[in-house]
Design an enzyme around this catalytic site. Structure first.
Site, PDB file in Angstrom:
ATOM      1  N   GLU A 108       3.766  -6.620   4.674  1.00 29.82           N
ATOM      2  CA  GLU A 108       4.693  -5.498   4.654  1.00 29.82           C
ATOM      3  C   GLU A 108       4.596  -4.894   5.949  1.00 29.82           C
ATOM      4  O   GLU A 108       4.970  -3.782   6.091  1.00 29.82           O
ATOM      5  CB  GLU A 108       4.524  -4.692   3.460  1.00 29.82           C
ATOM      6  CG  GLU A 108       3.196  -3.983   3.214  1.00 29.82           C
ATOM      7  CD  GLU A 108       3.376  -3.146   2.016  1.00 29.82           C
ATOM      8  OE1 GLU A 108       3.669  -2.212   1.974  1.00 29.82           O
ATOM      9  OE2 GLU A 108       2.515  -3.504   1.095  1.00 29.82           O
TER      10      GLU A 108
ATOM     11  N   CYS B 200       2.811  -4.875  -1.803  1.00 27.66           N
ATOM     12  CA  CYS B 200       1.449  -5.630  -1.989  1.00 27.66           C
ATOM     13  C   CYS B 200       1.394  -6.809  -2.760  1.00 27.66           C
ATOM     14  O   CYS B 200       0.225  -7.428  -2.819  1.00 27.66           O
ATOM     15  CB  CYS B 200       0.333  -4.660  -2.388  1.00 27.66           C
ATOM     16  SG  CYS B 200       0.430  -3.095  -1.301  1.00 27.66           S
TER      17      CYS B 200
ATOM     18  N   HIS C 298      -5.296  -5.028  -7.929  1.00 20.83           N
ATOM     19  CA  HIS C 298      -4.859  -4.482  -6.345  1.00 20.83           C
ATOM     20  C   HIS C 298      -5.522  -3.280  -6.034  1.00 20.83           C
ATOM     21  O   HIS C 298      -5.616  -2.207  -7.190  1.00 20.83           O
ATOM     22  CB  HIS C 298      -3.321  -4.315  -6.679  1.00 20.83           C
ATOM     23  CG  HIS C 298      -2.581  -3.546  -5.583  1.00 20.83           C
ATOM     24  ND1 HIS C 298      -2.824  -3.814  -4.146  1.00 20.83           N
ATOM     25  CD2 HIS C 298      -2.085  -2.189  -5.555  1.00 20.83           C
ATOM     26  CE1 HIS C 298      -2.260  -2.840  -3.257  1.00 20.83           C
ATOM     27  NE2 HIS C 298      -1.757  -1.996  -4.417  1.00 20.83           N
TER      28      HIS C 298
END
Length: 445
Positions: A83, A120, A244
């Site tokens: 990203e 993500c 995450h």
């Protein structure tokens, strides 16, 4: 059926370090424990002036290919998840393949290249794509190279500034893998959310409180969806649960939610009943707000039990060992967590072959994915070849003034000419601009 999964993993960290409790906190006038205990972070990695998402990704991929004895002909697919991309048309995978062709015989002319974007979670999505490509029989015996690479930088003064980081993870997805076999069982939680945005801007706009709520909600939905096809998850089913990890403090919240869910109706809940009672059930309440308040009270009590603390120490703590030293790597975050857990196990001489991981990926905007992975026989030999400890130990320790300077170097809206802090050796580096404004790279011996 032929197993498909991750055969090799390589990590490349940015070469600079920002010490949060000793360098960042004093200048900010903050208690160092706000970072070490609150966020769960000690240091953040930053890219040197000659580093960016291409160099970090290419360097991780080069090291992986070299120690696996691979040539470009062995790779049929290169997917980059990021990203932090700087081009809305040309994918980062083309830049990385161009770098690799400087040092390997042959080329990637017949490899499919692409770029994945969903905040993500896109690193996990790129692995899913590679898995499907191989399972469909379209790989012609070749492997997929999946690279997640990011510079997770925030505008100075932003509340997210302390969670910054930079690094890359390269993974080889193959038949008969040597690290983990991927499962067909996946669960998703996804909604159109506005918690983290980068609309044609370099630094993100973040609603921190909302992002935390969305993260937990989507993870819960994904877990419920996963259980709808895989059956109820029991705390003993998985040796580790890599999540995450934008910062370890968020994982602590997700882990508590997951543990409450998985012990519901099990012997674990029964064992806790005398001390903290049984979990509130929705049908016991006429008012939803009363039910939610009761759940929050139960979770506050659950967090303090020795049973939960032991589970967290065994199942979650190993997954955040690396993250607390490098900060947020966006698309690489959950893949760093997986490697971290396996690294801790290898160092403890644990035999994990046949055990399972429960992997929880998340991307703002927002989507979560829960899936399982089975650890296979070659995992230890692969993980023992990681040199991440050496990389982190060799990082240049920035002063706060140097941090501000290097932050400006990587701000696309500023022109800052600064000498590098470290000396590149045996790696790819950014080498200026081409005739159409493209970024150029060279290999430094």
């Amino acid at each position: 059926m032929t197993a498909v999964g991750i055969d090799a993993i390589e990590i490349w960290s940015g070469k600079l370090k920002l010490d949060l409790p000793n360098t960042f906190a004093p200048v900010k006038g903050e208690d160092p424990e706000k970072y070490t205990k609150g966020l769960g972070l000690d240091n953040s990695s930053f890219p040197d002036t000659y580093e960016d998402i291409v160099t970090m990704g290419a360097n991780a991929a080069k090291r992986l290919m070299e120690r696996k004895g691979l040539t470009p002909d062995d790779i049929g697919r290169i997917d980059v998840a990021t990203e932090s991309a700087f081009d809305n048309s040309k994918p980062v995978s083309t830049y990385i393949s161009g770098c690799l062709e400087q040092v390997f015989d042959g080329d990637f002319r017949h490899a499919n290249k692409g770029e994945r974007k969903f905040a993500c979670i896109s690193g996990t999505q790129a692995i899913d794509d590679a898995y499907n490509w191989i399972k469909a029989g379209r790989n012609r015996g070749r492997a997929a190279l999946v690279i997640s690479t990011d510079t997770a930088l925030y505008e100075r003064g932003d509340p997210g500034e302390a969670t910054q980081g930079a690094g890359a993870v390269a993974m080889l997805v193959t038949e008969d893998p040597g690290v983990v076999e991927l499962s067909t069982e996946q669960g998703y939680g996804s909604m159109d959310e506005t918690d983290f945005l980068k609309p044609n801007q370099q630094f993100p706009s973040v609603d921190g409180k909302r992002s935390m709520q969305v993260y937990l909600a989507r993870m819960r939905e994904a877990l419920e969806d996963y259980e709808s096809i895989a059956g109820r998850v029991h705390p003993d089913d998985f040796v580790y649960a890599p999540f995450h990890t934008p910062f370890p403090g968020m994982v602590r919240k997700a882990a508590l939610l997951a543990y409450r869910h998985t012990i519901r109706g099990t012997e674990f809940e029964d064992e806790l009943a005398d001390d903290i009672g049984r979990q509130p059930r929705e049908d016991e309440f006429d008012d939803w707000n009363d039910y939610e308040e009761a759940i929050r009270g139960y979770m506050d009590d659950l967090k303090e039990t020795q049973q939960y603390r032991d589970w967290f120490e065994q199942t979650i703590e190993p997954t955040i060992d690396i993250s607390r030293r490098v900060g947020n790597w966006y698309t690489s975050s959950v893949h760093v967590a997986r490697a971290s857990a396996l690294k801790v196990a290898a160092e403890a001489d644990r035999d994990l072959t046949g055990e399972h991981l429960l992997v929880g990926s998340y991307g703002s905007g927002a989507q979560a994915e829960i899936h399982s992975e089975r650890i296979v026989g070659g995992w230890r030999e692969e993980i023992e070849q990681l040199n991440v400890d050496e990389q982190l130990a060799e990082r240049y320790d920035l002063s706060f003034e140097e941090y501000e300077t290097v932050h400006d170097v990587h701000n696309h809206e500023k022109e800052t000419d600064v000498e590098e802090f470290t000396q590149p050796s045996g790696e790819f580096v950014f080498d200026g601009w081409g005739r159409m404004g493209e970024r150029k790279y060279e290999y430094v011996e």
